[in-house]
Design a protein around this motif. Structure first.
Motif, PDB file in Angstrom:
ATOM      1  N   ALA A 200     -41.535  45.669 -60.991  1.00  0.00           N
ATOM      2  CA  ALA A 200     -40.565  45.170 -61.967  1.00  0.00           C
ATOM      3  C   ALA A 200     -40.523  43.654 -61.879  1.00  0.00           C
ATOM      4  CB  ALA A 200     -39.185  45.757 -61.697  1.00  0.00           C
ATOM      5  N   ALA A 201     -40.023  43.038 -62.952  1.00  0.00           N
ATOM      6  CA  ALA A 201     -39.931  41.577 -62.999  1.00  0.00           C
ATOM      7  C   ALA A 201     -38.660  41.125 -62.279  1.00  0.00           C
ATOM      8  CB  ALA A 201     -39.944  41.099 -64.438  1.00  0.00           C
ATOM      9  N   LEU A 202     -38.746  41.004 -60.952  1.00  0.00           N
ATOM     10  CA  LEU A 202     -37.572  40.657 -60.142  1.00  0.00           C
ATOM     11  C   LEU A 202     -37.556  39.184 -59.736  1.00  0.00           C
ATOM     12  CD1 LEU A 202     -37.471  43.774 -57.780  1.00  0.00           C
ATOM     13  CD2 LEU A 202     -36.197  43.410 -59.902  1.00  0.00           C
ATOM     14  N   THR A 203     -38.695  38.505 -59.876  1.00  0.00           N
ATOM     15  CA  THR A 203     -38.771  37.103 -59.458  1.00  0.00           C
ATOM     16  C   THR A 203     -39.449  36.268 -60.541  1.00  0.00           C
ATOM     17  OG1 THR A 203     -40.939  37.289 -58.395  1.00  0.00           O
ATOM     18  CG2 THR A 203     -39.014  37.844 -57.052  1.00  0.00           C
ATOM     19  N   ASN A 204     -39.305  34.929 -60.423  1.00  0.00           N
ATOM     20  CA  ASN A 204     -40.030  34.000 -61.274  1.00  0.00           C
ATOM     21  C   ASN A 204     -40.453  32.808 -60.423  1.00  0.00           C
ATOM     22  OD1 ASN A 204     -37.767  32.170 -61.137  1.00  0.00           O
ATOM     23  ND2 ASN A 204     -36.766  33.466 -62.678  1.00  0.00           N
ATOM     24  N   ASN A 205     -41.090  31.798 -61.039  1.00  0.00           N
ATOM     25  CA  ASN A 205     -41.626  30.661 -60.284  1.00  0.00           C
ATOM     26  C   ASN A 205     -40.578  29.951 -59.440  1.00  0.00           C
ATOM     27  OD1 ASN A 205     -44.064  31.162 -61.583  1.00  0.00           O
ATOM     28  ND2 ASN A 205     -44.526  28.980 -61.800  1.00  0.00           N
ATOM     29  N   SER A 206     -39.341  29.854 -59.926  1.00  0.00           N
ATOM     30  CA  SER A 206     -38.310  29.091 -59.227  1.00  0.00           C
ATOM     31  C   SER A 206     -37.536  29.903 -58.187  1.00  0.00           C
ATOM     32  CB  SER A 206     -37.324  28.507 -60.241  1.00  0.00           C
ATOM     33  OG  SER A 206     -36.663  29.533 -60.952  1.00  0.00           O
ATOM     34  N   THR A 207     -37.886  31.167 -58.018  1.00  0.00           N
ATOM     35  CA  THR A 207     -37.199  31.987 -57.010  1.00  0.00           C
ATOM     36  C   THR A 207     -37.418  31.408 -55.614  1.00  0.00           C
ATOM     37  OG1 THR A 207     -37.448  33.991 -58.337  1.00  0.00           O
ATOM     38  CG2 THR A 207     -37.036  34.278 -55.978  1.00  0.00           C
ATOM     39  N   THR A 208     -36.347  31.172 -54.897  1.00  0.00           N
ATOM     40  CA  THR A 208     -36.443  30.642 -53.533  1.00  0.00           C
ATOM     41  C   THR A 208     -36.924  31.729 -52.589  1.00  0.00           C
ATOM     42  OG1 THR A 208     -34.634  29.088 -53.944  1.00  0.00           O
ATOM     43  CG2 THR A 208     -35.179  29.545 -51.647  1.00  0.00           C
ATOM     44  N   VAL A 209     -38.050  31.486 -51.907  1.00  0.00           N
ATOM     45  CA  VAL A 209     -38.576  32.469 -50.959  1.00  0.00           C
ATOM     46  C   VAL A 209     -38.194  32.117 -49.522  1.00  0.00           C
ATOM     47  CG1 VAL A 209     -40.478  33.138 -52.451  1.00  0.00           C
ATOM     48  CG2 VAL A 209     -40.803  31.262 -50.826  1.00  0.00           C
ATOM     49  N   SER A 210     -37.773  30.874 -49.269  1.00  0.00           N
ATOM     50  CA  SER A 210     -37.266  30.511 -47.940  1.00  0.00           C
ATOM     51  C   SER A 210     -36.490  29.210 -48.034  1.00  0.00           C
ATOM     52  CB  SER A 210     -38.399  30.376 -46.915  1.00  0.00           C
ATOM     53  OG  SER A 210     -39.309  29.369 -47.282  1.00  0.00           O
ATOM     54  N   LEU A 257     -33.607  42.641 -52.047  1.00  0.00           N
ATOM     55  CA  LEU A 257     -33.716  43.450 -50.832  1.00  0.00           C
ATOM     56  C   LEU A 257     -34.928  44.360 -50.868  1.00  0.00           C
ATOM     57  CD1 LEU A 257     -29.951  44.426 -50.376  1.00  0.00           C
ATOM     58  CD2 LEU A 257     -31.228  42.631 -49.201  1.00  0.00           C
ATOM     59  N   VAL A 258     -35.298  44.822 -52.064  1.00  0.00           N
ATOM     60  CA  VAL A 258     -36.430  45.728 -52.180  1.00  0.00           C
ATOM     61  C   VAL A 258     -37.740  45.057 -51.773  1.00  0.00           C
ATOM     62  CG1 VAL A 258     -36.925  45.167 -54.595  1.00  0.00           C
ATOM     63  CG2 VAL A 258     -37.525  47.416 -53.701  1.00  0.00           C
ATOM     64  N   LEU A 259     -37.765  43.701 -51.817  1.00  0.00           N
ATOM     65  CA  LEU A 259     -38.949  42.948 -51.391  1.00  0.00           C
ATOM     66  C   LEU A 259     -38.790  42.395 -49.973  1.00  0.00           C
ATOM     67  CD1 LEU A 259     -39.804  40.979 -54.674  1.00  0.00           C
ATOM     68  CD2 LEU A 259     -40.981  42.975 -53.736  1.00  0.00           C
ATOM     69  N   GLY A 260     -37.775  42.857 -49.283  1.00  0.00           N
ATOM     70  CA  GLY A 260     -37.559  42.402 -47.914  1.00  0.00           C
ATOM     71  C   GLY A 260     -36.840  41.083 -47.815  1.00  0.00           C
ATOM     72  N   GLY A 261     -36.202  40.632 -48.918  1.00  0.00           N
ATOM     73  CA  GLY A 261     -35.498  39.365 -48.913  1.00  0.00           C
ATOM     74  C   GLY A 261     -34.051  39.500 -48.493  1.00  0.00           C
ATOM     75  N   THR A 262     -33.337  38.380 -48.563  1.00  0.00           N
ATOM     76  CA  THR A 262     -31.917  38.376 -48.197  1.00  0.00           C
ATOM     77  C   THR A 262     -31.018  38.417 -49.429  1.00  0.00           C
ATOM     78  OG1 THR A 262     -31.610  35.968 -48.243  1.00  0.00           O
ATOM     79  CG2 THR A 262     -32.512  36.928 -46.218  1.00  0.00           C
ATOM     80  N   ALA A 263     -31.628  38.357 -50.638  1.00  0.00           N
ATOM     81  CA  ALA A 263     -30.871  38.398 -51.894  1.00  0.00           C
ATOM     82  C   ALA A 263     -29.789  37.322 -51.936  1.00  0.00           C
ATOM     83  CB  ALA A 263     -30.264  39.777 -52.102  1.00  0.00           C
ATOM     84  N   GLY A 264     -30.076  36.163 -51.348  1.00  0.00           N
ATOM     85  CA  GLY A 264     -29.127  35.057 -51.358  1.00  0.00           C
ATOM     86  C   GLY A 264     -28.192  35.018 -50.168  1.00  0.00           C
ATOM     87  N   ALA A 265     -28.146  36.081 -49.400  1.00  0.00           N
ATOM     88  CA  ALA A 265     -27.266  36.097 -48.220  1.00  0.00           C
ATOM     89  C   ALA A 265     -27.812  35.153 -47.155  1.00  0.00           C
ATOM     90  CB  ALA A 265     -27.161  37.506 -47.657  1.00  0.00           C
ATOM     91  N   GLU A 266     -26.906  34.431 -46.464  1.00  0.00           N
ATOM     92  CA  GLU A 266     -27.319  33.481 -45.439  1.00  0.00           C
ATOM     93  C   GLU A 266     -27.291  34.130 -44.066  1.00  0.00           C
ATOM     94  OE1 GLU A 266     -24.908  29.977 -45.806  1.00  0.00           O
ATOM     95  OE2 GLU A 266     -26.222  29.134 -47.346  1.00  0.00           O
ATOM     96  N   LEU A 267     -28.335  33.888 -43.290  1.00  0.00           N
ATOM     97  CA  LEU A 267     -28.442  34.407 -41.941  1.00  0.00           C
ATOM     98  C   LEU A 267     -28.492  33.248 -40.958  1.00  0.00           C
ATOM     99  CD1 LEU A 267     -31.314  37.017 -42.546  1.00  0.00           C
ATOM    100  CD2 LEU A 267     -28.843  37.435 -42.623  1.00  0.00           C
ATOM    101  N   PRO A 268     -27.818  33.361 -39.814  1.00  0.00           N
ATOM    102  CA  PRO A 268     -27.925  32.286 -38.816  1.00  0.00           C
ATOM    103  C   PRO A 268     -29.344  32.202 -38.277  1.00  0.00           C
ATOM    104  CG  PRO A 268     -26.782  34.192 -37.907  1.00  0.00           C
ATOM    105  CD  PRO A 268     -26.947  34.455 -39.379  1.00  0.00           C
ATOM    106  N   GLY A 269     -29.819  30.988 -38.136  1.00  0.00           N
ATOM    107  CA  GLY A 269     -31.175  30.806 -37.641  1.00  0.00           C
ATOM    108  C   GLY A 269     -31.330  29.481 -36.940  1.00  0.00           C
ATOM    109  N   SER A 270     -32.462  29.298 -36.296  1.00  0.00           N
ATOM    110  CA  SER A 270     -32.749  28.041 -35.609  1.00  0.00           C
ATOM    111  C   SER A 270     -34.234  27.738 -35.735  1.00  0.00           C
ATOM    112  CB  SER A 270     -32.349  28.114 -34.133  1.00  0.00           C
ATOM    113  OG  SER A 270     -33.095  29.106 -33.450  1.00  0.00           O
ATOM    114  N   LEU A 271     -34.549  26.442 -35.688  1.00  0.00           N
ATOM    115  CA  LEU A 271     -35.930  25.996 -35.824  1.00  0.00           C
ATOM    116  C   LEU A 271     -36.190  24.915 -34.785  1.00  0.00           C
ATOM    117  CD1 LEU A 271     -37.850  25.280 -39.104  1.00  0.00           C
ATOM    118  CD2 LEU A 271     -37.849  23.564 -37.298  1.00  0.00           C
TER     119      LEU A 271
END
Length: 433
Positions: A200-210, A257-271
């Motif tokens: 299905a068309a769930l994303t486009n070029n501007s979709t944030t992947v990370s 979520l179906v693509l393994g994403g966070t659907a905009g939800a923020e998760l704590p992380g470190s880099l």
């Protein structure tokens, strides 16, 4: 109070994120007088209080308290040309070109040196020694490789220096570094592949992947030694330790979520990121009463920067990108000429190697670069002077392929050519008390 301090520093950093005018995201612009010499003789020349940032041992050359304040304006022009490709589909591909990916930025500095007695001096300074900001449009076709990359490290230094005798001086400094970083990538034309996976068309070029954003304090030290061979000749050696940072913040994306994403939800992380160590050897030679020659060789331990890797609170990987940088060298020569007691002219040439040899990156468009610089100091009074300088940087053209293996085993890549140049303008005011 801690929150207020961070707010004030963050506001200052808004004006300091710059394009990479030295290798990778290291910034050479610590002073305007140094800029006029292409930073030749950095660890051996004691023109003003900016020695705090280069070689603290030079503070013993000051007989009166002195302050230097100013900055440099970096106008960078970096253009990317290329196309994307998918190895399993020769018909797949789109334009991966983008112009002016690095915005103009101002890099400030402030230094003070205070002699305590004939042999001992204290100094302090604020400067930006690492920084990068590259921006690609949200619909950029190769958005998984390059979107927004923003890193700035504000260095706060406190140093002391002691004249040992027999021509030797020794200096030691402590550094507190406040750094902030933001990484954002978009789907680009891989949105077609995401949609094929989802059916299905769930994303486009501007979709944030990370998207990862965070800040941290780090600490390091620097040490310097100078030797006055005689009144007109000096050699200086300086070392700056690495600074380890662990950016703590939030990770998110707009993938469903179906693509393994966070659907905009923020998760704590470190880099984790290490600002590399570097060392420099410089010489200063008085050729005549008015003419002097300066030289510097600088080596930066970029091999410590192998990847960008973000993890969640449970240790699970959130973002990973190979960088595989290599150690690099910078060589500079310069001349200064005292026209009269009020005016000094400077010029210099430098060659700065790229650190991104094995695994070039579109988001950090590094290349070999050559510096051509001119500068001057004008003394209005014995106490007040102004430094002016201009530099033109010419980057070598580079061509490379950046690729990424997808979950289905296919390889997505972008074949690009990068052209870069920059103009740098510097101004500092110096005052002796």
């Amino acid at each position: 109070m801690k929150k207020m301090t961070k707010t004030l520093i963050a506001s200052a950093l808004t004006f300091t994120a710059a394009g990479a005018s030295a290798a990778a995201f290291q910034l050479a612009e610590v002073s305007t007088s140094g800029l006029g010499l292409a930073y030749a003789g950095n660890a051996a020349v004691a023109d003003n209080a900016s020695v705090v940032a280069t070689n603290p041992a030079l503070m013993t050359k000051f007989k009166r308290a002195e302050i230097s304040a100013g900055g440099t304006l970096i106008d960078t022009n970096v253009d990317v040309e290329g196309k994307t490709a998918l190895n399993v589909n020769p018909l797949f591909g789109s334009d991966a070109s983008h112009k002016n990916i690095i915005p103009t930025a101002f890099v400030p500095n402030l230094y003070v040196v205070v002699p305590v007695n004939d042999r001992f001096a204290l100094g302090g300074g604020v400067n930006v020694n690492y920084g990068l900001k590259s921006e690609f449009g949200q619909t950029y076709n190769a958005g998984v490789f390059a979107g927004k990359t923003d890193l700035t490290a504000l260095n706060l230094n406190l140093s002391g220096a002691y004249e040992l005798g027999y021509g030797f001086s020794f200096g030691l400094g402590l550094n507190a570094v406040y750094a902030k970083a933001e990484l954002e990538r978009h789907a680009g034309d891989t949105s077609l592949l995401y949609n094929m996976t989802a059916g299905a068309a769930l994303t486009n070029n501007s979709t944030t992947v990370s998207r990862m954003k965070g800040d941290d304090w780090g600490f390091g030290w620097n040490v310097g030694l100078t030797y006055d061979i005689n009144e007109g000749n000096r050699i200086g050696v300086a070392y700056h330790s690495p600074v380890k940072l662990r950016f703590k913040g939030q990770f998110s994306n707009q993938l469903p979520l179906v693509l393994g994403g966070t659907a905009g939800a923020e998760l704590p992380g470190s880099l984790g990121l290490e600002l590399p160590a570097y060392w420099e050897v410089s010489t200063f030679h008085k050729l005549t009463d008015k003419l002097a020659f300066q030289f510097s060789y600088k080596r930066t331990d970029w091999s410590s920067f192998q990847e960008l890797r973000a993890t969640g609170s449970n240790g699970a990987p959130l973002l990973q990108k190979d960088e595989k940088f290599s150690d690099n060298s910078r060589v500079a020569v310069g001349l200064s000429y005292d026209v009269n007691p009020a005016l000094t002219l400077r010029t210099g040439v430098a060659f700065d190697e790229t650190a991104s040899v094995e695994h070039p990156s579109i988001s950090i468009p590094d290349t070999d670069r050559t510096w051509y610089t001119v500068g001057a100091t004008y003394r209005f009074t014995p106490n007040l002077s102004v430094d002016l300088a201009y530099a033109h940087l010419r980057g070598s053209k580079s061509s490379f392929t950046e690729s990424q293996r997808l979950s289905n085993g296919a390889t997505y890549s972008a074949d690009v050519k990068v052209k870069s140049s920059a103009n740098i303008y510097g101004l500092n005011l110096n005052y002796k008390f």
